[in-house]
Design a protein around this motif. Sequence first.
Motif, mmCIF file in Angstrom:
data_model
loop_
_atom_site.group_PDB
_atom_site.id
_atom_site.type_symbol
_atom_site.label_atom_id
_atom_site.label_comp_id
_atom_site.label_asym_id
_atom_site.label_seq_id
_atom_site.Cartn_x
_atom_site.Cartn_y
_atom_site.Cartn_z
ATOM 1 N N ARG A 1 0.841 -1.209 0.000
ATOM 2 C CA ARG A 1 0.000 0.000 0.000
ATOM 3 C C ARG A 1 0.868 1.248 0.000
ATOM 4 O O ARG A 1 2.039 1.225 0.386
ATOM 5 N N ALA B 1 0.437 4.942 1.796
ATOM 6 C CA ALA B 1 -0.425 5.419 2.885
ATOM 7 C C ALA B 1 -0.094 6.853 3.277
ATOM 8 O O ALA B 1 0.373 7.121 4.386
ATOM 9 N N PRO B 2 -0.336 7.816 2.382
ATOM 10 C CA PRO B 2 -0.008 9.198 2.728
ATOM 11 C C PRO B 2 -0.986 9.796 3.743
ATOM 12 O O PRO B 2 -2.124 9.357 3.845
ATOM 13 N N SER B 3 -0.498 10.781 4.483
ATOM 14 C CA SER B 3 -1.390 11.600 5.321
ATOM 15 C C SER B 3 -1.700 12.839 4.499
ATOM 16 O O SER B 3 -0.776 13.578 4.152
ATOM 17 N N GLU C 1 -4.208 8.248 5.421
ATOM 18 C CA GLU C 1 -4.056 8.232 6.884
ATOM 19 C C GLU C 1 -4.491 9.611 7.385
ATOM 20 O O GLU C 1 -3.669 10.498 7.656
ATOM 21 N N TYR D 1 -1.054 7.241 15.482
ATOM 22 C CA TYR D 1 -0.822 6.948 14.065
ATOM 23 C C TYR D 1 -0.300 5.537 13.863
ATOM 24 O O TYR D 1 -0.759 4.789 12.999
ATOM 25 N N SER E 1 -2.204 2.532 11.793
ATOM 26 C CA SER E 1 -1.530 2.046 10.598
ATOM 27 C C SER E 1 -1.282 0.531 10.674
ATOM 28 O O SER E 1 -1.499 -0.198 9.689
ATOM 29 N N ARG F 1 7.817 1.597 2.737
ATOM 30 C CA ARG F 1 7.719 2.996 3.179
ATOM 31 C C ARG F 1 9.121 3.532 3.451
ATOM 32 O O ARG F 1 10.094 2.769 3.443
ATOM 33 N N LEU G 1 10.535 5.852 8.920
ATOM 34 C CA LEU G 1 9.490 5.186 9.712
ATOM 35 C C LEU G 1 9.966 3.867 10.314
ATOM 36 O O LEU G 1 9.212 3.204 11.032
ATOM 37 N N LYS H 1 7.584 17.352 3.401
ATOM 38 C CA LYS H 1 6.290 17.549 2.777
ATOM 39 C C LYS H 1 5.916 19.033 2.720
ATOM 40 O O LYS H 1 5.267 19.490 1.816
HETATM 41 N N1 GLU Z 1 1.079 8.149 6.858
HETATM 42 C C1 GLU Z 1 2.503 8.045 6.958
HETATM 43 C C2 GLU Z 1 3.157 9.234 6.263
HETATM 44 O O1 GLU Z 1 2.534 9.884 5.439
HETATM 45 C C3 GLU Z 1 3.039 6.758 6.359
HETATM 46 C C4 GLU Z 1 2.727 5.570 7.197
HETATM 47 C C5 GLU Z 1 3.225 4.236 6.690
HETATM 48 O O2 GLU Z 1 3.553 4.123 5.485
HETATM 49 O O3 GLU Z 1 3.261 3.299 7.483
HETATM 50 O O4 GLU Z 1 4.295 9.516 6.557
#
Ligand code: GLU
Length: 281
Positions: free
Chosen positions: A6, A8-10, A42, A193, A197, A211, A215, A252
Amino acid sequence: MAFVTRFAPSPTGPLHLGHAYSAILAHDMARAAGGRFLLRMEDTDLDRCLPVHEAGIVDDLTWLGLTWDGPIHRQSTRLAAYNARLEPLVQRGLLYPCSCTRSDIRAALAAPQEGVPHTVYPGTCRGRPMASRQPSDALRLDLAAALDLIPEGLEFLETGPAFAGVHRIVRASALESIGDVVLSRKGEDIVAYFLASAIDDADQAISHVIRGEDLFAFTPIQVILLNLLELPVPIYHHHLLIRDDAGRRLAKRDDARSLSRYRAEGWTPDDIRRRVFTPPA
Ligand code: GLU
């Protein structure tokens, strides 16, 4: 095992090159494996996550030529499901209410641990019963009690370039580097978060979490939580971060480097691919 990953952007701002790299890499790995590529927003931070940013992300990914399988998954629609997952942890006595502010925590750490460069929670509220929870309290995980319940030698597999190998959760270092993390914010139904996640990774049957390496530090606590919740642990692949010409990580908020800016300057999706997959000279 089916390959499911996946992006998974915020949706708190525009996508930058680092996001583009993450999305393209996950997409291409899934397609090469004949697997599935999912898109997850997210967006639990209801103040900072805006529909305009989500629309911009979808537009940028489409422009890059990426396709995702199934509908977009939005965390903001799942707050009740995350909270329901906390219940077994409450039943097992692994959570406690906490009223400490950031400055309380700093003050508690300052005297005995001066110079220690981390803010692992000093445990001030540990032992408080759940029945004493006030609406303004957060919920913390009693990590020592949690570690008593997980198997000795719990491991996870990492395949990314910087940390490749099998990583073992070691009690002493987990206590020292993670501590009693906040799982649910004060007075709100919003879980941390890294918990939301990890729950989604399990509920969406993600086999590979792809990712950025920034992280990686969250991975041990996610693996501990998945184990406590009796959910499957995926394989992790943390990729290197895209840096600007001066070697700084692309943030970002650095709007000058947003993907839309490159698009406006006439870059093509292939130009973006070349830029993110070519290591700096
Ligand atoms: N939502 C997180 C972000 O934008 C990424 C989380 C993930 O990939 O586990 O940095």
